[in-house]
Design a protein around this motif. Sequence first.
Motif, PDB file in Angstrom:
ATOM      1  N   TYR A 226      20.975   1.510   3.257  1.00 51.03           N
ATOM      2  CA  TYR A 226      20.207   0.368   3.772  1.00 51.03           C
ATOM      3  C   TYR A 226      18.932   0.206   2.941  1.00 51.03           C
ATOM      4  O   TYR A 226      17.941   0.898   3.158  1.00 51.03           O
ATOM      5  N   SER A 227      18.985  -0.712   1.993  1.00 53.80           N
ATOM      6  CA  SER A 227      17.880  -0.836   1.031  1.00 53.80           C
ATOM      7  C   SER A 227      16.571  -1.257   1.698  1.00 53.80           C
ATOM      8  O   SER A 227      15.496  -0.868   1.261  1.00 53.80           O
ATOM      9  N   ASN A 228      16.664  -2.047   2.793  1.00 54.64           N
ATOM     10  CA  ASN A 228      15.394  -2.446   3.434  1.00 54.64           C
ATOM     11  C   ASN A 228      14.730  -1.263   4.144  1.00 54.64           C
ATOM     12  O   ASN A 228      13.498  -1.211   4.266  1.00 54.64           O
ATOM     13  N   LEU A 229      15.523  -0.276   4.579  1.00 54.62           N
ATOM     14  CA  LEU A 229      14.935   0.922   5.205  1.00 54.62           C
ATOM     15  C   LEU A 229      14.277   1.827   4.168  1.00 54.62           C
ATOM     16  O   LEU A 229      13.204   2.375   4.410  1.00 54.62           O
ATOM     17  N   THR A 230      14.905   1.982   3.003  1.00 56.91           N
ATOM     18  CA  THR A 230      14.283   2.813   1.961  1.00 56.91           C
ATOM     19  C   THR A 230      13.021   2.123   1.427  1.00 56.91           C
ATOM     20  O   THR A 230      12.014   2.782   1.175  1.00 56.91           O
ATOM     21  N   ALA A 231      13.051   0.797   1.312  1.00 59.14           N
ATOM     22  CA  ALA A 231      11.861   0.054   0.862  1.00 59.14           C
ATOM     23  C   ALA A 231      10.744   0.184   1.902  1.00 59.14           C
ATOM     24  O   ALA A 231       9.561   0.320   1.553  1.00 59.14           O
ATOM     25  N   PHE A 232      11.111   0.170   3.172  1.00 64.92           N
ATOM     26  CA  PHE A 232      10.160   0.344   4.277  1.00 64.92           C
ATOM     27  C   PHE A 232       9.459   1.713   4.167  1.00 64.92           C
ATOM     28  O   PHE A 232       8.234   1.818   4.294  1.00 64.92           O
ATOM     29  N   CYS A 233      10.240   2.759   3.883  1.00 61.94           N
ATOM     30  CA  CYS A 233       9.674   4.103   3.735  1.00 61.94           C
ATOM     31  C   CYS A 233       8.706   4.163   2.554  1.00 61.94           C
ATOM     32  O   CYS A 233       7.611   4.734   2.659  1.00 61.94           O
ATOM     33  N   ARG A 234       9.102   3.564   1.439  1.00 62.61           N
ATOM     34  CA  ARG A 234       8.216   3.550   0.259  1.00 62.61           C
ATOM     35  C   ARG A 234       6.919   2.811   0.554  1.00 62.61           C
ATOM     36  O   ARG A 234       5.841   3.236   0.160  1.00 62.61           O
ATOM     37  N   ARG A 235       7.048   1.699   1.273  1.00 69.29           N
ATOM     38  CA  ARG A 235       5.875   0.867   1.585  1.00 69.29           C
ATOM     39  C   ARG A 235       4.873   1.653   2.438  1.00 69.29           C
ATOM     40  O   ARG A 235       3.677   1.654   2.165  1.00 69.29           O
ATOM     41  N   ILE A 236       5.364   2.330   3.469  1.00 64.76           N
ATOM     42  CA  ILE A 236       4.459   3.099   4.339  1.00 64.76           C
ATOM     43  C   ILE A 236       3.874   4.287   3.585  1.00 64.76           C
ATOM     44  O   ILE A 236       2.688   4.602   3.721  1.00 64.76           O
ATOM     45  N   GLU A 237       4.690   4.932   2.779  1.00 64.15           N
ATOM     46  CA  GLU A 237       4.189   6.056   1.978  1.00 64.15           C
ATOM     47  C   GLU A 237       3.037   5.596   1.087  1.00 64.15           C
ATOM     48  O   GLU A 237       1.978   6.232   1.035  1.00 64.15           O
ATOM     49  N   GLN A 238       3.237   4.478   0.395  1.00 66.43           N
ATOM     50  CA  GLN A 238       2.203   3.982  -0.524  1.00 66.43           C
ATOM     51  C   GLN A 238       0.951   3.536   0.225  1.00 66.43           C
ATOM     52  O   GLN A 238      -0.168   3.817  -0.197  1.00 66.43           O
ATOM     53  N   GLN A 239       1.151   2.846   1.348  1.00 66.14           N
ATOM     54  CA  GLN A 239       0.002   2.284   2.054  1.00 66.14           C
ATOM     55  C   GLN A 239      -0.814   3.317   2.806  1.00 66.14           C
ATOM     56  O   GLN A 239      -2.033   3.228   2.860  1.00 66.14           O
ATOM     57  N   TYR A 240      -0.146   4.302   3.396  1.00 64.75           N
ATOM     58  CA  TYR A 240      -0.860   5.207   4.297  1.00 64.75           C
ATOM     59  C   TYR A 240      -1.010   6.644   3.800  1.00 64.75           C
ATOM     60  O   TYR A 240      -1.751   7.421   4.388  1.00 64.75           O
ATOM     61  N   PHE A 241      -0.293   7.004   2.735  1.00 67.03           N
ATOM     62  CA  PHE A 241      -0.360   8.402   2.298  1.00 67.03           C
ATOM     63  C   PHE A 241      -0.797   8.596   0.858  1.00 67.03           C
ATOM     64  O   PHE A 241      -1.516   9.534   0.556  1.00 67.03           O
ATOM     65  N   GLU A 242      -0.347   7.745  -0.048  1.00 63.71           N
ATOM     66  CA  GLU A 242      -0.709   7.951  -1.451  1.00 63.71           C
ATOM     67  C   GLU A 242      -2.199   7.716  -1.634  1.00 63.71           C
ATOM     68  O   GLU A 242      -2.749   6.741  -1.142  1.00 63.71           O
TER      69      GLU A 242
END
Length: 262
Positions: A226-242
């Motif tokens: 599910y590409s939208n779920l993996t993109a969702f994970c990347r988005r949250i990782e970048q916004q809130y953790f990186e």
Amino acid sequence: AAEPWPENAALYQQLKEEQILLSDNASSLAVQAFLQMCNLPVRVICRANAEYMSPSGKVPFIHVGNQVVSELGPIVQFVKAKGHSLSDGLDEVQKAEMKAYMELVNNMLLTAELYLQWCDDVTVEEITHPRYGSPYPWPLNRILSYQKQWEVRRKMKAIGWAGKTLEQVLEDVDQCCHALSQRLGTQPYFFNKQPTELDALVFGHLFTILTTQLITDELSEKVKNYSNLTAFCRRIEQQYFEGHEKDSSTIAAQSSKKSLLR
């Protein structure tokens, strides 16, 4: 009015590198994501006996002022009582829908993680027993592992999962991911433009599944479909953790990938 959040707020979990298991790592990451989304800083403290320190016997738990609160649901309520909420903007129908999806994640993904850790014999022998008992000397390491295994398997029996095959469990995971993917669609978050505790919970589980090396890749492959779920994970990782603290949970999840390698 929002109460001031203490600077020394701490979140406790098991040792990252050698001890924490997939399900606990996912639960810990979900709480960290929730607190990041609320803009509430928390220091992650790793303790070998975190599970036994927790008031509910489950990790993670937070220590804020003189309060100790464990697990995402109670932590969300505790934070709300202090004047911080991610879901205040939702109407009653949306709140009910959000709760239903959170139940789905806990009933499907969390249960599947526990099944894999404690009911799949190869995973139990190669990963779970060595990691779970790692801080303790022999024979205590084995005794505690078998005790936990018995407890989880009894729970699986009670909810009707004990007789499932690994294929059936993976099919459940796929159905859960399908439902989440459909609900998310092309939105940045599950309820439009702002994250809620559902986003934190889904991120915690999916990101940990994607970054944890298990015996096979079958579990992570279900999410990757599910590409939208993996993109969702990347988005949250970048916004809130990186770019945040280097001991943030993103690093924790990725370090568990290294240490779970066979």
